[in-house]
Design a protein around this motif. Structure first.
Motif, PDB file in Angstrom:
ATOM      1  N   ILE A 789     -41.881 -21.027  31.286  1.00 61.64           N
ATOM      2  CA  ILE A 789     -41.460 -19.509  31.268  1.00 61.64           C
ATOM      3  C   ILE A 789     -42.450 -18.622  30.201  1.00 61.64           C
ATOM      4  N   TYR A 790     -43.231 -17.869  30.845  1.00 60.48           N
ATOM      5  CA  TYR A 790     -43.806 -16.946  30.201  1.00 60.48           C
ATOM      6  C   TYR A 790     -43.222 -15.298  30.168  1.00 60.48           C
ATOM      7  N   PHE A 791     -43.037 -14.767  29.091  1.00 62.06           N
ATOM      8  CA  PHE A 791     -42.831 -13.311  29.206  1.00 62.06           C
ATOM      9  C   PHE A 791     -43.482 -12.639  28.346  1.00 62.06           C
ATOM     10  N   ILE A 792     -43.492 -11.231  28.364  1.00 58.35           N
ATOM     11  CA  ILE A 792     -44.058 -10.256  27.273  1.00 58.35           C
ATOM     12  C   ILE A 792     -42.936  -9.276  26.927  1.00 58.35           C
ATOM     13  N   SER A 793     -43.301  -8.798  25.743  1.00 58.22           N
ATOM     14  CA  SER A 793     -42.519  -7.819  25.143  1.00 58.22           C
ATOM     15  C   SER A 793     -43.501  -6.966  24.110  1.00 58.22           C
ATOM     16  N   SER A 794     -43.061  -5.685  24.155  1.00 62.11           N
ATOM     17  CA  SER A 794     -43.756  -4.659  23.063  1.00 62.11           C
ATOM     18  C   SER A 794     -43.693  -5.112  21.850  1.00 62.11           C
ATOM     19  N   ALA A 795     -42.425  -5.738  21.303  1.00 61.14           N
ATOM     20  CA  ALA A 795     -41.986  -6.003  19.783  1.00 61.14           C
ATOM     21  C   ALA A 795     -42.204  -7.456  19.610  1.00 61.14           C
ATOM     22  N   PRO A 796     -42.682  -7.944  18.224  1.00 69.01           N
ATOM     23  CA  PRO A 796     -42.977  -9.202  17.944  1.00 69.01           C
ATOM     24  C   PRO A 796     -41.258  -9.697  17.439  1.00 69.01           C
ATOM     25  N   ILE A 797     -41.222 -10.912  17.998  1.00 70.56           N
ATOM     26  CA  ILE A 797     -40.080 -11.674  17.328  1.00 70.56           C
ATOM     27  C   ILE A 797     -39.914 -12.049  16.056  1.00 70.56           C
ATOM     28  N   ASN A 798     -38.895 -11.531  15.225  1.00 66.72           N
ATOM     29  CA  ASN A 798     -38.691 -11.970  13.844  1.00 66.72           C
ATOM     30  C   ASN A 798     -38.728 -13.432  13.755  1.00 66.72           C
ATOM     31  N   SER A 799     -39.379 -13.949  12.799  1.00 62.35           N
ATOM     32  CA  SER A 799     -39.264 -15.659  12.823  1.00 62.35           C
ATOM     33  C   SER A 799     -38.034 -15.931  12.470  1.00 62.35           C
ATOM     34  N   ALA A 800     -37.209 -15.357  11.403  1.00 62.48           N
ATOM     35  CA  ALA A 800     -36.029 -15.882  11.290  1.00 62.48           C
ATOM     36  C   ALA A 800     -34.977 -16.027  12.660  1.00 62.48           C
ATOM     37  N   SER A 801     -35.223 -15.247  13.707  1.00 62.45           N
ATOM     38  CA  SER A 801     -34.688 -15.243  14.954  1.00 62.45           C
ATOM     39  C   SER A 801     -34.583 -16.538  15.405  1.00 62.45           C
ATOM     40  N   ASN A 802     -35.573 -17.248  15.292  1.00 60.49           N
ATOM     41  CA  ASN A 802     -35.653 -18.421  16.222  1.00 60.49           C
ATOM     42  C   ASN A 802     -34.836 -19.490  15.615  1.00 60.49           C
ATOM     43  N   CYS A 803     -33.957 -19.345  14.624  1.00 59.97           N
ATOM     44  CA  CYS A 803     -32.823 -20.295  14.374  1.00 59.97           C
ATOM     45  C   CYS A 803     -31.694 -19.851  14.903  1.00 59.97           C
ATOM     46  N   SER A 804     -31.362 -19.978  16.042  1.00 62.70           N
ATOM     47  CA  SER A 804     -30.158 -19.490  16.686  1.00 62.70           C
ATOM     48  C   SER A 804     -28.995 -20.309  16.389  1.00 62.70           C
ATOM     49  N   SER A 805     -28.600 -20.011  15.106  1.00 63.53           N
ATOM     50  CA  SER A 805     -27.281 -21.157  14.763  1.00 63.53           C
ATOM     51  C   SER A 805     -26.037 -20.511  15.741  1.00 63.53           C
ATOM     52  N   ARG A 806     -25.300 -21.816  15.475  1.00 60.78           N
ATOM     53  CA  ARG A 806     -24.003 -21.525  16.320  1.00 60.78           C
ATOM     54  C   ARG A 806     -23.352 -20.330  16.099  1.00 60.78           C
ATOM     55  N   ASP A 807     -23.164 -19.926  14.896  1.00 66.97           N
ATOM     56  CA  ASP A 807     -22.861 -18.615  14.530  1.00 66.97           C
ATOM     57  C   ASP A 807     -23.059 -18.302  12.834  1.00 66.97           C
ATOM     58  N   THR A 808     -23.756 -17.112  12.548  1.00 70.63           N
ATOM     59  CA  THR A 808     -24.202 -16.980  11.188  1.00 70.63           C
ATOM     60  C   THR A 808     -23.804 -15.607  11.031  1.00 70.63           C
ATOM     61  N   SER A 809     -22.740 -14.885  11.548  1.00 73.01           N
ATOM     62  CA  SER A 809     -22.664 -13.509  11.740  1.00 73.01           C
ATOM     63  C   SER A 809     -21.584 -13.151  10.645  1.00 73.01           C
TER      64      SER A 809
END
Length: 944
Positions: A789-809
């Motif tokens: 799956i390829y998709f495009i977006s106008s904003a770059p993904i924050n590298s920290a976001s790719n650790c989608s923890s079970r819950d870090t909120s």
């Protein structure tokens, strides 16, 4: 030849195999229904019941590799922080509420808010429609030039006729009543029974009469949670006595992903020597929807059956057995037949040697199971009666106050309109009071422990299967369509022709066709050495076919870029005027193409099947560069209208039973390819129809269709009948669900189905439509999905976001979207900066390959799946799991303190992430101070 480029076409990629397999799914992984009978010592039948049994056993007919351990991904389904919209987005914020009466004279309430997606400058309208049948939620795009009216919002929810038009409610106390309506969806906290059964015990009286447990039971209870003293307990009590010790002295309690869980343990509840039936124990455990049965003994001893328990209320039993020899737990699930399917499916075999992994799996399974039980007819009817009573009562209470509490002049007004200058001060005072009441109510809900928000980290930080990888950091052109070519991506642009993008930042894009060939749709079939493209528009539109080996050779030899003139030998002439085409999913045996030319369908097949890339490349010297001669026109089929969406459905025999699904007007029809006969598949009962897609899926080899339109997704099973004509009738396996936002594209990758909207990816499960995750992606556009799956977006993904923890909120208050809604996208580019497109990739092997490790049921040659490609994001520190009680309580006090200060005017922003630094340190936040200050300023500005 120049060797500067990596090989473009592998012999046969794993993703190509997965691309054909992604539409296959099975409900067998969620167990099968059995009639379970329990008998007494004399063999007489006592009770019987029909239960779905999940034991993770391997189907003998499915050719699993011996010793393969099938891992399943563990997700909370319909997580409250994604589904309880009123608490999260409305309460304590300026919003509007309306009351009206539909054409059937049933009152309804409508709540509308203009919210910002994760404070990322993605404004959108969120609306909740409260009716006796339940709540309907929808997100609608915001346009600064066109204000949305209440009437248009209701029309999007398919409510167009009224007995009484909606009028706005100005009384701020309405927020309390609407919060009560939302809480009818179910509790955010859960109570589960734990019944101890010794080896050989076969009746509930024997099990409930166990005065004490065992060392193995104590070990299991310590894994579940903490032992707490009931007297004076201030947290969730699950119906237990916390004052007089009448329900025991201790109990087991934990917090998991924001849910407080209380366990009714049979050996901890009061024991009576005189009462053999142990009524006090049965009073609690017998009234739990979900019960864990911890049974001693090995697998050879008689096993527990749900029919042994006399309870009309318990719908789900989780049988747990501990093996001391290898320190493992075995799990088996029994669900009453009426309970809808729920995940996660058990691994195969259902044996867990990692105890923390077992705890996560079990707790998620129990929570999902109780939520699923609330959808059974018994509970759904009770909830509907309660909702109907509450809504009618609230409507009657508001009737006498209509002149005082409603502004009739604002009926069907613009949502959140600008107040006239003369009334601006009065309106601002009313809104301030409205917000104050809402925030006080929010604070009270949090302190009470009923807030649908994640407050504690209890799981390990791990990669989720849908997490994306950066493929191209910036691309200057608008992309019309695309498809994957090995590990590369072939894209058609609006102004620069067709380009090949390599998965490498050092390699520039390679132009394959110039801008004279405007491609609108394409399919790239590597095993068939074929590229199919629809180019141009109107009367000039045609289908073109190319050999991939020829294109590859031209790229490697640095030949001139191809033009439209160079493609004159690649035209399929009879397709002139084609506005849409579709191909069959399992194209390994015979490739079928259906081209739509206005209201005419043209069926095309390929004479020669080129399955082996080696043979096709070897023989290319003896054939022409164009494969046009290999295609033959079979027949034309006339329709009553021009199709908007098409899908090809493979018949079970392949002999005159292939079908074509077409969507036009207000309907989906099924067309027999051989005879042209049309059958009504589904009628769309809506004034406006936006057809999205029709996806052919194959459940255990039997064809079905996922029909998507507006924000609705419907699954229809297509049953073959007499080998030629389909029998379309209501089927028990049919189901439907609603998306929260109208999708532009749908991708099915079992066990997931993904909806791509204008600014989010909504991820649900195919088997039940339950929401798993929503990712905010500004200016989103799906590019390719046939394999990866390829998709495009106008904003770059924050590298920290790719650790989608079970819950870090835990660092966020409930008014602030939390880290659980990752990936996080920073704000779009500022003024004066050139817009850029960023391309991301979700490997299909991550979505499909990790869920079911089994050979392919497709005509393609079986391929051993490779491991998912490592993410380009660097490793993230693991967050240790904890079952500590003090953490959630401290956080509740922290949030309560912040909100109190805000209500007293001591701080400017209650949801600022700059507060609560101690909580942030516990969460090991990866954001820098500068980024934190910037986000805080953005949040404050947005809230003001």
């Amino acid at each position: 030849r120049h060797r500067n480029y990596t090989p473009l076409v592998p012999l046969r990629s794993a993703s190509e195999d997965l691309g054909c397999r992604r539409g296959e799914f099975s409900r067998k992984h969620y167990g099968s229904v059995e009639l379970l009978i329990s008998s007494d010592a004399d063999g007489a039948i006592q009770r019987a019941g029909r239960f779905r049994v999940e034991n993770g056993s391997i189907d003998e007919a499915s050719d699993y590799t011996p010793g393969t351990w099938r891992r399943t991904d563990v997700h909370l389904e319909n997580p409250e922080y994604h589904t309880r919209w009123y608490f999260k987005y409305f309460l304590g914020k300026v919003h509007q509420n309306y009351v009206g009466m539909d054409a059937e004279k049933n009152p309804f309430f409508l709540s509308v808010v203009l919210s910002d997606q994760n404070n990322q400058r993605v404004p959108q309208y969120r609306a909740i429609l409260w009716r006796k049948t339940g709540t309907l939620k929808i997100s609608l795009p915001y346009s600064p030039t066109k204000t949305l009216s209440v009437k248009s919002i209701l029309s999007a929810m398919n409510v167009d006729r009224f007995e009484k038009g909606p009028r706005e409610i100005l009384n701020p106390e309405i927020q309390k009543d609407l919060l009560v309506l939302e809480e009818q969806e179910g509790s955010v906290n859960f109570k589960f029974g734990v019944l101890y059964a010794k080896d050989g015990q076969l009746t509930d009286d024997e099990m409930f009469s166990n005065e004490s447990g065992s060392e193995n039971l104590d070990k299991f209870l310590n894994l579940l949670g903490d032992t707490i003293c009931l007297q004076g307990w201030a947290g969730y009590r699950g119906g237990l006595d916390t004052k007089n010790d009448t329900t025991g002295i201790n109990s087991i309690y934990t917090v998991y992903q924001g849910h407080e869980l209380m366990f009714h343990v049979s050996t901890m509840l009061p024991y009576s020597k005189e009462n053999k039936q142990q009524v006090e124990r049965k009073r609690h455990i017998g009234n739990d929807i979900v019960t864990i049965v911890f049974q001693e003994g090995d697998d050879a001893s008689p096993s527990f059956k749900p029919s042994m328990i006399r309870s009309h209320f318990t719908h789900i039993f989780a049988l747990v057995r501990y093996n001391s020899q290898n320190d493992s737990y075995r799990l088996k699930i029994f669900s009453e037949e009426s309970v809808p399917l729920f995940g996660p499916p058990l691994p195969s075999p259902p044996v867990f040697t990692d105890h923390q992994e077992f705890r996560d799996f079990l707790l998620v399974k129990l929570i999902n199971g109780e939520k699923a039980t609330l959808e059974t007819p018994t509970f759904a009817q009770k909830r509907q009666r309660t909702l109907d009573m509450l809504i009618r009562s609230l409507n009657q209470d508001l009737m006498p106050d209509m002149p005082k509490n409603m502004l009739n002049r604002r009926s069907f007004s613009d949502v959140l309109p600008e107040s006239p200058k003369s009334a601006r001060k009065k309106e601002e005072a009313r809104q301030a009071e409205f917000v104050r009441v809402g925030q006080a109510l929010k604070l009270k809900t949090i302190v009470r422990g009923d807030a649908p928000t994640s407050l504690v980290t209890t799981g390990l930080c791990r990669k989720e299967p849908w997490e994306s990888q950066s493929f191209c950091s910036s691309f200057p052109y608008d992309i019309v369509c695309g498809d994957s070519w090995g590990q590369s991506l072939l894209v058609a642009t609006d102004s620069a022709g067709v380009m090949l993008l390599e998965d490498s930042p050092t390699l520039p894009p390679v132009q394959v066709f110039d801008k004279t060939l405007t491609v609108k749709q394409m399919h790239l079939l590597e095993p068939q050495d074929l590229l199919i493209a629809r180019a141009d528009k109107g009367k000039d539109a045609r289908l073109y076919v190319y050999r991939l080996s020829t294109l590859k050779r031209g790229i490697e030899e640095r030949q001139l870029v191809r033009t439209k003139y160079d493609s004159r030998e690649n035209k399929l002439e009879k397709t002139k005027g084609c506005h849409l085409y579709s191909i069959n999913t399992h194209h390994g045996v015979e490739l079928r193409i259906v081209a739509a030319i206005r209201n005419k369908l043209l069926l095309i097949t390929r004479k020669q099947s080129r399955l082996d890339c080696l043979s096709s490349i070897a023989t290319v010297t003896g054939t022409t560069d164009s494969p046009v001669e290999e295609f033959q026109y079979i027949r034309e089929i006339c329709l009553c209208d021009s199709p908007v969406v098409m899908a090809l459905v493979d018949g079970p025999t392949g002999e005159n039973d292939h079908m074509i699904c077409v969507a036009y007007r207000h309907q989906f029809d099924l067309i027999n390819e051989s005879t042209g006969d049309a059958y009504r598949l589904h009628h769309v009962d809506s004034n406006r129809v936006n057809f999205v897609s029709a996806i052919d899926v194959y459940e255990d080899g039997e064809a079905g269709l996922l029909l998507c339109y507006n924000n609705i997704c419907v699954y229809k099973k297509v049953c073959p009948f007499n080998g030629a004509t389909p029998m379309i009738q209501p089927n028990t396996s049919d189901f439907h669900f609603s998306w929260n936002q109208m999708p532009n594209a749908i991708v099915c990758a079992f066990p997931y189905i993904l909806a791509f909207t204008t600014d989010s990816i909504e991820i649900r499960l195919v088997v039940n439509g339950n929401l798993v995750y929503t990712a905010v992606v500004p200016e989103l556009q799906l590019t390719a999905s046939r394999s990866d799956i390829y998709f495009i977006s106008s904003a770059p993904i924050n590298s920290a976001s790719n650790c989608s923890s079970r819950d870090t909120s835990s660092q966020s208050s409930p008014q602030t979207p939390t880290g659980y809604e990752m990936p996080v996208f920073p704000s779009p580019l500022g003024d004066g900066e050139a817009p850029s497109k960023h391309i991301y990739k979700i490997p299909l092997s991550n979505l499909v390959g990790r869920s079911i490790e089994r050979p392919l049921k497709s005509p393609l040659v079986n391929k051993v799946l490779t491991a998912p490609a490592p993410s380009v994001i660097g490793p993230t520190p693991m967050i240790a799991s904890t079952t500590s009680l003090s953490l959630s309580r401290m956080e509740i006090k922290e949030i309560a303190s912040r909100t109190r200060k805000e209500l007293l005017g001591l701080t400017e922003e209650p949801s600022s992430k700059a507060d609560g630094n101690s909580v942030k340190q516990r969460r090991m936040s990866k954001k820098t101070k500068e980024e934190e200050q910037r986000r805080t300023a953005e949040i404050s500005t947005t809230e003001q």
